[in-house]
Design a protein around this motif. Structure first.
Motif, mmCIF file in Angstrom:
data_model
loop_
_atom_site.group_PDB
_atom_site.id
_atom_site.type_symbol
_atom_site.label_atom_id
_atom_site.label_comp_id
_atom_site.label_asym_id
_atom_site.label_seq_id
_atom_site.Cartn_x
_atom_site.Cartn_y
_atom_site.Cartn_z
ATOM 1 N N GLY A 1 -5.057 13.311 -7.576
ATOM 2 C CA GLY A 1 -4.396 12.974 -6.480
ATOM 3 C C GLY A 1 -5.150 12.090 -5.700
ATOM 4 O O GLY A 1 -4.762 10.590 -5.196
ATOM 5 N N ASP A 2 -6.679 11.852 -6.663
ATOM 6 C CA ASP A 2 -7.205 10.424 -6.050
ATOM 7 C C ASP A 2 -7.431 9.479 -6.308
ATOM 8 O O ASP A 2 -6.651 9.776 -7.592
ATOM 9 C CB ASP A 2 -8.567 11.229 -6.461
ATOM 10 N N VAL A 3 -7.021 8.085 -5.452
ATOM 11 C CA VAL A 3 -6.794 6.950 -5.835
ATOM 12 C C VAL A 3 -8.193 6.282 -6.145
ATOM 13 O O VAL A 3 -8.781 6.160 -5.294
ATOM 14 C CB VAL A 3 -5.387 6.518 -5.519
ATOM 15 N N VAL A 4 -8.470 5.611 -7.084
ATOM 16 C CA VAL A 4 -9.779 4.738 -7.457
ATOM 17 C C VAL A 4 -8.953 3.049 -7.953
ATOM 18 O O VAL A 4 -8.156 2.844 -8.292
ATOM 19 C CB VAL A 4 -10.389 4.957 -8.574
ATOM 20 N N SER A 5 -9.338 2.248 -6.567
ATOM 21 C CA SER A 5 -8.917 1.415 -6.821
ATOM 22 C C SER A 5 -10.359 0.159 -6.572
ATOM 23 O O SER A 5 -11.186 0.487 -5.761
ATOM 24 C CB SER A 5 -8.266 0.643 -5.192
ATOM 25 N N ILE A 6 -9.759 -1.403 -7.640
ATOM 26 C CA ILE A 6 -11.210 -1.843 -7.804
ATOM 27 C C ILE A 6 -10.404 -3.297 -7.294
ATOM 28 O O ILE A 6 -10.082 -3.343 -8.135
ATOM 29 C CB ILE A 6 -11.801 -1.230 -8.883
ATOM 30 N N THR A 7 -11.423 -4.337 -6.426
ATOM 31 C CA THR A 7 -10.999 -5.200 -6.892
ATOM 32 C C THR A 7 -12.111 -6.116 -6.591
ATOM 33 O O THR A 7 -13.512 -6.223 -6.391
ATOM 34 C CB THR A 7 -10.463 -5.799 -5.595
ATOM 35 N N ILE B 1 -11.910 4.964 -2.870
ATOM 36 C CA ILE B 1 -11.875 6.213 -3.261
ATOM 37 C C ILE B 1 -10.849 6.520 -2.266
ATOM 38 O O ILE B 1 -11.573 6.781 -1.288
ATOM 39 C CB ILE B 1 -12.208 6.773 -3.791
ATOM 40 N N ASN B 2 -9.398 6.666 -2.691
ATOM 41 C CA ASN B 2 -9.071 7.090 -1.676
ATOM 42 C C ASN B 2 -8.799 6.465 -0.669
ATOM 43 O O ASN B 2 -8.196 7.075 1.062
ATOM 44 C CB ASN B 2 -8.619 8.650 -1.095
ATOM 45 N N GLY B 3 -9.124 5.194 -0.666
ATOM 46 C CA GLY B 3 -8.719 4.290 0.149
ATOM 47 C C GLY B 3 -10.334 3.884 1.371
ATOM 48 O O GLY B 3 -10.695 2.794 1.687
ATOM 49 N N MET C 1 -21.718 6.542 -8.887
ATOM 50 C CA MET C 1 -20.541 7.574 -9.252
ATOM 51 C C MET C 1 -19.514 8.363 -8.775
ATOM 52 O O MET C 1 -19.974 8.312 -6.750
ATOM 53 C CB MET C 1 -21.395 8.050 -10.324
ATOM 54 N N ALA C 2 -19.008 8.906 -9.067
ATOM 55 C CA ALA C 2 -18.137 9.645 -8.060
ATOM 56 C C ALA C 2 -17.397 10.353 -8.756
ATOM 57 O O ALA C 2 -16.584 10.775 -9.972
ATOM 58 C CB ALA C 2 -16.658 8.872 -6.761
ATOM 59 N N ARG C 3 -17.123 11.819 -7.942
ATOM 60 C CA ARG C 3 -16.287 12.985 -8.596
ATOM 61 C C ARG C 3 -14.341 13.057 -7.925
ATOM 62 O O ARG C 3 -14.676 13.233 -7.027
ATOM 63 C CB ARG C 3 -16.804 14.335 -8.150
ATOM 64 N N LEU C 4 -13.951 13.335 -8.402
ATOM 65 C CA LEU C 4 -12.272 13.057 -8.239
ATOM 66 C C LEU C 4 -11.704 14.277 -8.933
ATOM 67 O O LEU C 4 -12.612 14.453 -9.523
ATOM 68 C CB LEU C 4 -11.958 11.856 -9.887
ATOM 69 N N GLY C 5 -11.128 14.338 -8.190
ATOM 70 C CA GLY C 5 -9.666 15.275 -8.342
ATOM 71 C C GLY C 5 -8.305 15.356 -8.283
ATOM 72 O O GLY C 5 -8.110 13.714 -8.691
ATOM 73 N N GLY D 1 -9.798 -6.633 -11.833
ATOM 74 C CA GLY D 1 -10.034 -4.996 -11.863
ATOM 75 C C GLY D 1 -8.757 -3.741 -11.994
ATOM 76 O O GLY D 1 -7.857 -4.586 -13.498
ATOM 77 N N ILE D 2 -8.712 -2.675 -11.658
ATOM 78 C CA ILE D 2 -7.398 -1.880 -12.052
ATOM 79 C C ILE D 2 -8.135 -0.958 -10.044
ATOM 80 O O ILE D 2 -8.733 -0.969 -10.182
ATOM 81 C CB ILE D 2 -8.382 -1.239 -13.146
ATOM 82 N N GLU D 3 -6.241 -0.182 -10.945
ATOM 83 C CA GLU D 3 -6.046 0.819 -10.107
ATOM 84 C C GLU D 3 -5.826 2.070 -11.012
ATOM 85 O O GLU D 3 -4.446 1.634 -11.683
ATOM 86 C CB GLU D 3 -5.128 0.685 -8.913
ATOM 87 N N PHE D 4 -6.184 3.368 -10.218
ATOM 88 C CA PHE D 4 -5.252 4.343 -11.079
ATOM 89 C C PHE D 4 -5.448 5.880 -10.460
ATOM 90 O O PHE D 4 -5.948 5.404 -8.974
ATOM 91 C CB PHE D 4 -6.158 4.834 -12.665
#
Lengths: 221, 295
Positions: free
Chosen positions: B96-102, B80-82, B90-94, B57-60
């Protein structure tokens, strides 16, 4: 050395490779005639590509034609290739000549010379005597096979593989001299090194030597 | 819109990919591109390039700007932000948003794509990372913690080129370049046997466990090095079968008994270690019809 025209012999075999490529093979083993025929056909196809062909790739004894399976088929491409083989005019592309300076200081040089019952100096002289054809680029970026040496200058690969040799290594085995352009593993004998760099990812095209070019190796001053 | 993304966590083989670096085989470079091309397209087609992640996975974090992301491929868990979101989607991000994929229930490769182009230096016309040639992406290497990726203002839409996933069942093959060098009985056993996906897999190839010993003791020597295509099933000198994948070596001298057809290669790429597989032959014409019928 025979010419680079597709001769009437060797007879090619046309085999699909998966569902999106056709391989035109001129035999099962590396011979001067098979290599010359492959380079000749690749040049013919480069100058007159069949509809739907995406990529023409000359290999040691074959030509790969990668095609768009949504536009054409292996059968159609095979037909187009046969037409070009039959109808070919004396298609003779310009042959370029290169001189490549080599420092013959490889760790296997004396073993190779000994295998032929020669001194290192005599082997180097024999190695550099004739000009060689660039047979193909393959295996790794800019890695070129040059040959073929005469039978009396033919040696199998080493029994073991070196995990990494630097770019510019000059390799010798199986009747060929090869030049590495990137760091890579090899089971070939290392006879020297050259400053000649055959791969630059920022250049277009990214490699300098082309199959069919003639190469003359010289002792680096 | 544009954005800057900061990589907070990345599996060891997370790479930037686009459709692939085609046309360079004659220079000794295979095309690379997504291991699962269908999923790469499913994740979005409005911006060039994307991130291929492995099971790790990835986190950014969106360091600045805003963007839209699409995600697809296998099964992963995304927050997305927990807050959990649904995979695929899909998602819209601004900022400060944190995306975590596991990792989730199945699959090896997931894809993240964006509404605008992923900025990376094109090498020979492509930003795809080649793990073999160490080209493309970020200095030819996988992504790592601390990398900062920029998204362009504009998106370059890409056209569809990939087949959708196929159904279950045996993996369909066409006989390979050297099939005739194997004994007829061995070819028969190859079709009847079951193989396991081994844990030795990367973008170059997937080793299979041959527990039925179909290829034990196979000894086919000195083949002239010849062209390889993705999906080729190559048998090493010690009898190990390897399916060659997107970062395959452009030519090779080991015998190849079969080639997995294009329509089934994405599905194969997603099979995890331990999965039992079998092969069934089809004609080249059938394999091509499958690609056409998908359009």
């Amino acid at each position: 050395m025979s010419g680079l025209n597709p001769p009437t012999n060797p007879t090619p075999t046309l085999v699909p490779l998966g569902d999106s490529a056709l391989l035109v093979r001129f035999g099962n083993s590396l011979t001067d005639a098979a290599n010359g025929a492959a380079i000749g056909l690749a040049r013919l196809l480069d100058s007159d590509p069949p509809a739907g062909a995406l990529e023409i790739v000359p290999n040691l004894i074959s030509v790969l034609v990668r095609f768009d399976p949504l536009q054409t088929s292996a059968q159609t491409i095979a037909g187009e290739v046969r037409l070009r083989l039959l109808g070919h005019e004396s298609h003779r592309a310009e042959t370029r000549e290169w001189s490549i300076a080599v420092a013959f200081d490889g760790p296997d040089l004396s073993d190779v010379a000994t295998a032929f019952g020669m001194t290192a100096e005599a082997f180097i002289a024999a190695h550099n005597r004739g000009s060689l054809r660039v047979l193909a680029t393959g295996f790794a970026p800019g890695f070129v096979y040059c040959g073929l040496h005469p039978n009396e200058l033919t040696l199998p690969r080493r029994p073991t593989v070196r995990p990494s040799v630097p770019p510019g290594s000059v390799l010798f085995a199986a009747g060929q001299t090869a030049i590495t352009a990137t760091e890579m593993p090899t089971g070939w004998h290392i006879i020297g090194h050259t400053d000649f760099a055959n791969f630059d990812p920022t250049a277009s095209p990214p490699t300098r030597l082309e199959p069919g070019d003639q190469v003359r190796f010289m002792v680096a001053p | 819109m544009s954005a800057v993304l900061a990589i907070l966590r990345a599996g060891p083989l997370t790479t930037i990919q686009d459709e692939g670096r085609f046309g360079m085989l004659r220079h000794g470079i295979s095309a690379s591109g997504p291991m699962d091309r269908g999923a790469f397209e499913q994740a979005g087609r409005s911006g060039r390039g994307g991130i291929e992640m492995t099971r790790a996975g990835i986190e950014f974090r969106v360091a600045s700007g805003q963007c839209q992301i699409g995600f697809a491929g296998g099964d992963f868990t995304i927050t997305i932000n927990g807050a959990p979101a649904q995979w695929l989607g899909m998602a819209r991000l601004g900022a400060g948003d944190v995306v975590s994929i596991t990792p989730g229930a199945w699959g090896n490769y997931g894809y993240l794509r964006f509404d605008t182009d992923l900025m990376a230096e094109a090498i020979m016309g492509s930003i795809a990372t080649s793990s073999r040639a160490r080209l493309g992406g970020v200095n030819g290497r996988p992504l790592q913690v601390g990398d900062v990726l920029e998204l362009a203002e504009q998106g370059t839409a890409t056209k569809s080129a990939a087949p959708a996933h196929t159904a279950e069942g045996p993996l369909r093959i066409v006989w390979g370049l050297h099939a005739d060098l194997f004994e007829p009985l061995q070819r028969q056993k190859f079709l009847e046997a079951s193989f396991d996906i081994s844990s030795s897999m990367d973008r170059m190839g997937v080793r299979l466990n041959d527990s039925c010993c179909v290829f034990a003791g196979t000894n086919i020597l000195s083949l002239a090095s010849d062209a390889i295509v993705p999906g080729d099933v190559q048998i090493l000198g010690d009898g190990t079968p390897i399916v060659l994948m997107r970062d395959h070596q452009p030519t090779g001298g080991y015998p190849r008994i079969a080639t997995i057809i294009t329509a089934d290669l994405d599905r194969f790429a997603q099979l995890r270690p331990g999965t039992a597989i079998a092969f069934t032959p089809v004609t080249v014409e059938h394999a091509q019809d499958l690609l056409r019928s998908r359009r």
